[in-house]
Design an enzyme around this catalytic site. Structure first.
Site, PDB file in Angstrom:
ATOM      1  N   CYS B  96       0.828  -1.208   0.000  1.00 22.43           N
ATOM      2  CA  CYS B  96       0.000   0.000   0.000  1.00 22.43           C
ATOM      3  C   CYS B  96       0.867   1.265   0.000  1.00 22.43           C
ATOM      4  CB  CYS B  96      -0.941  -0.047   1.202  1.00 22.43           C
ATOM      5  SG  CYS B  96      -2.367   1.027   1.039  1.00 22.43           S
ATOM      6  N   ARG B 131     -12.208   5.834  -2.961  1.00 24.29           N
ATOM      7  CA  ARG B 131     -11.127   4.899  -2.659  1.00 24.29           C
ATOM      8  C   ARG B 131     -11.517   3.522  -3.165  1.00 24.29           C
ATOM      9  NH1 ARG B 131      -7.449   6.659   1.374  1.00 24.29           N
ATOM     10  NH2 ARG B 131      -6.883   4.544   1.967  1.00 24.29           N
ATOM     11  N   HIS B 199      -3.617  -5.805   1.805  1.00 23.43           N
ATOM     12  CA  HIS B 199      -3.562  -6.046   3.240  1.00 23.43           C
ATOM     13  C   HIS B 199      -4.223  -7.406   3.456  1.00 23.43           C
ATOM     14  CE1 HIS B 199      -2.419  -1.895   3.807  1.00 23.43           C
ATOM     15  NE2 HIS B 199      -3.483  -1.484   3.148  1.00 23.43           N
TER      16      HIS B 199
END
Lengths: 438, 258
Positions: B96, B131, B199
């Site tokens: 990320c 997002r 993640h």
């Protein structure tokens, strides 16, 4: 038009109670807000009720319950929103349930816990008597975003509050304390005493450890837990504000409940209730559902500790350890109210607690993610790690009912401690009590 | 212990809000269970270039914007060493924010362009749109790997990362968004470094990647070891729990049947 909205809302409340639909705490407000966008503005303008908003990552429901207990025991007329119904529609629903059809609200105080993302919108609609901000920890990052951006969204509406409003802030949380800068409203701080410091090191998962003003690393004289402590920026001089309250009788376990109690006590003192009266009221405090709530089912003692983010989870594990807990049921769901991302379980320090429990049962939608977390937290050294048999104090149940039933085999003199995420807590409670909450 | 590895955890106090610590736990345990000695070295603001260059595997996670600004200042001082390490084949996983840092630049929604390390041939732009958040499953299609399973994780990023010609994607997106809105590809691989938005955290649920990183680290640190010898060190581990955790995600996403 408002009368129409309220009437319709009241009918919805009645129907949902009658048919046990379980949505009476959000639907009526939703309908009112879609009929009249400024419903909250209208109904609060008409009324003299003093509104107290409670925001922050952890402790909203408990603080609301502590405060309402103190106020009610001291003869104040109070209403509050249903725990979890903390969006605009929940607050509107609460007004509908507690007003006359004409929109008259015959109460002195309204206590609302408010969702992080909703606080700016609520502050657009009404002017509160008080805002309490408890803390900001990483929580459901897929839903709330990062804590700096939450604080940024809160700052402006707080700055706009008139000087008649009161803002109660946690001095030990640097980001929350920062929100008190430059306000017209009067600002009051609560925080712990230096003697409460525990291991006194910043552990993994501490969030706000850099100065919110200049970005340099903060120096801590004391750490209570996560990033809460007595802090100072040696670069720009910003430091933990002096507190108006640091010690009080606490009716619950866990250091985090000390903050919740201090916040509730401080605002009660401000309202004019004496220290003795507050202490007396707190003696009769009953926890909110799922927040250290004690249940007795089939002769077995159960206590539920809602655990929905790393800091809350760690603090609950710490509290269980201090209670000498032996039997623990952990339920991990990934539904919308829980946050869809379960990565956060890797920020929980299971390694420090795993040995203190005799039996750990795990369940939930993401039970195998939790099993995996336990595999990696185990102290087993050899490569042929067999999860099921060798690690026999861990029991894995895909079905929650199976996990609960197994948990109910806990010996009668011992307590089954349940650590569920939010939707899991509702499910567990439903299995145990046969009742829906929301 | 005969073999030992030093795992460098880049900015654990600043770049670790999305549970990416799980990657460090995964690497550490998978070494320890096989009798490989492990040291975890936190590399942060006070660390020297030497602290960094003594690491055998690197991991960097995601962070808040304000914290990334602090890291960016510090990383500019360590850029040369990090760049040499990546070029020389020190294995690493950059997740990320960590992935974005390794690229050429990051362009914010307001047009501000922030120069990054330029270690990986990628750049990231934040168009200011929604997002990209949700569960993700990818199929690794890259000559460097021989993974049999899909890789699953959770992505949550505003930036869209575009790959240059010197890097290859980690895999093809089966479900989810990936590095950007259009390419349906996820991550970037260069030498032994992996940049990714996953993640989850990525390594515990996808142990093949963890083992690949460990294998590369052993190869690099102990060049006299043959492939067979490395395979002997990397004893199989009971990964049934990670299998089941992965299956649960794939079922939820409708990729495998219930």
């Amino acid at each position: 038009m408002t009368i129409m909205s309220i009437l319709l809302g009241k009918i919805v409340i009645l129907l949902s109670r009658l048919f046990n639909l379980g949505n009476g705490s959000t639907w009526p407000g939703q309908i009112a807000l879609s009929l009249e966008k400024n419903f909250l503005k209208k109904i609060t303008k008409k009324s003299k009720v003093k509104i107290i908003l409670i925001a922050g990552t952890n402790g909203k429901t408990t603080t609301a319950k502590l405060l309402s207990t103190i106020l009610l025991k001291n003869g104040k007329k109070v209403f509050q929103n249903t725990s979890g119904a903390n969006l605009l529609n929940g607050i509107a629903s609460s007004f509908i349930a507690n007003s006359s059809v004409q929109g008259n609200v015959d109460f002195e105080y309204a206590i609302f816990e408010v969702d992080e993302n909703t606080l700016p919108y609520v502050l657009q609609e009404l002017t509160p008597f008080a805002v309490i901000i408890l803390n900001l920890f990483r929580d459901q990052l897929d839903r709330y975003g990062e804590i700096d951006s939450i604080a940024k969204k809160w700052k402006d509406p707080l700055v706009k509050l008139p000087k008649e409003s009161n803002v109660f802030l946690n001095a030990d949380d640097s980001l929350v304390a920062f929100l008190g800068k430059g306000l017209q409203a009067s600002v009051h701080y609560f925080g712990l005493d230096i003697k409460d410091k525990s291991e006194n090191i910043l552990k993994h998962g501490s969030d706000s450890i850099y100065c919110p003003i200049c970005g340099k690393k903060l120096i801590f004289d004391a750490v209570f837990y996560s990033h809460l402590g007595i802090w100072e920026c040696k670069n720009c001089g910003f430091k933990r504000p002096n507190v108006d309250i640091a010690d009080f009788y606490i009716p619950l376990v866990g250091l985090y409940n000390k903050y919740n109690t201090l916040a509730a006590a401080l605002i009660s003192l401000k309202i004019g209730i004496t220290k003795e009266q507050i202490g007396k009221a707190l003696k009769s405090f009953q926890p909110a559902f799922g927040r250290q709530e004690k249940l007795s089912v089939a002769g077995k003692n159960i206590q539920i500790f809602l655990a929905k983010n790393p800091t809350g989870f760690n603090q609950n594990l710490q509290a269980l350890k201090s209670l000498g807990a032996k039997n623990v049921l952990i339920v991990l769901n990934d539904r919308i109210p829980d946050g869809r991302d379960i990565s956060w379980i890797w920020d929980i320090d299971f390694e420090s607690y795993i040995d203190s429990f005799k039996s750990v049962i795990i369940s939930g939608d993401r039970v195998y993610d939790m099993a995996l977390r336990f595999q990696y937290a185990s102290k087993i050294k050899n490569v042929k790690l067999k999860m099921k048999n060798e690690n026999s104090n861990l029991k894995i149940f895909e079905a929650l009912s199976g996990a609960v039933n197994f948990g109910l085999e806990t010996p009668e003199q011992e307590v089954l401690y349940i650590l569920p995420t939010y939707s899991a807590m509702l499910e567990v409670r439903k299995i145990l009590t046969g009742k829906k909450i929301l | 212990m005969k073999y030992s590895l030093n795992i460098g955890w880049l900015y654990p106090d600043l770049m670790s809000i999305y549970g990416d610590r799980g990657n460090i736990i995964s690497l550490t345990k998978r070494c320890q269970w096989r009798g490989i000695g492990v040291e975890v070295s936190p590399i942060s603001l006070q660390s020297s270039e030497k602290d960094l260059s003594s690491c055998d595997i690197l991991m960097m996670g995601g962070a808040q914007d304000s914290q990334q600004t602090i890291v960016a200042q510090d990383l500019s001082k360590k850029k040369k060493v990090l760049s040499e390490m990546v070029e020389s084949g020190i294995p690493g996983i950059y997740v990320c924010g960590g992935f974005q840092f390794l690229g050429h630049y990051y362009k914010e929604a307001d047009g501000t362009k922030i120069e990054q390390l330029g270690v990986l041939d990628v750049y990231t732009e934040n168009p200011g749109r929604e997002r990209l958040i949700g569960n993700i499953a990818i199929k690794v299609e890259n000559s460097k790997f021989n993974f049999k399973d899909l890789v699953v994780g959770f992505e949550n990023h505003g930036g869209r990362t575009i790959l240059g010609s010197k890097v290859e994607p980690l895999g093809k997106v089966i479900f989810g968004y990936g590095s950007n809105d259009s390419a349906k590809e996820e991550g970037a691989v260069y030498k032994n470094s992996i940049g990714t938005y996953l993640h989850g955290p990525i390594l515990p649920k996808n142990p093949e990647i963890a083992d690949w990183l460990i294998e590369k680290a052993l190869e690099k640190k102990y060049p006299s070891l043959s492939l067979g010898q490395i395979n002997n060190i990397l004893l199989p581990i009971d990964d049934s729990m990670s299998q089941k955790a992965k299956e649960a995600v794939l079922k939820m996403l409708g990729i495998v049947d219930n």
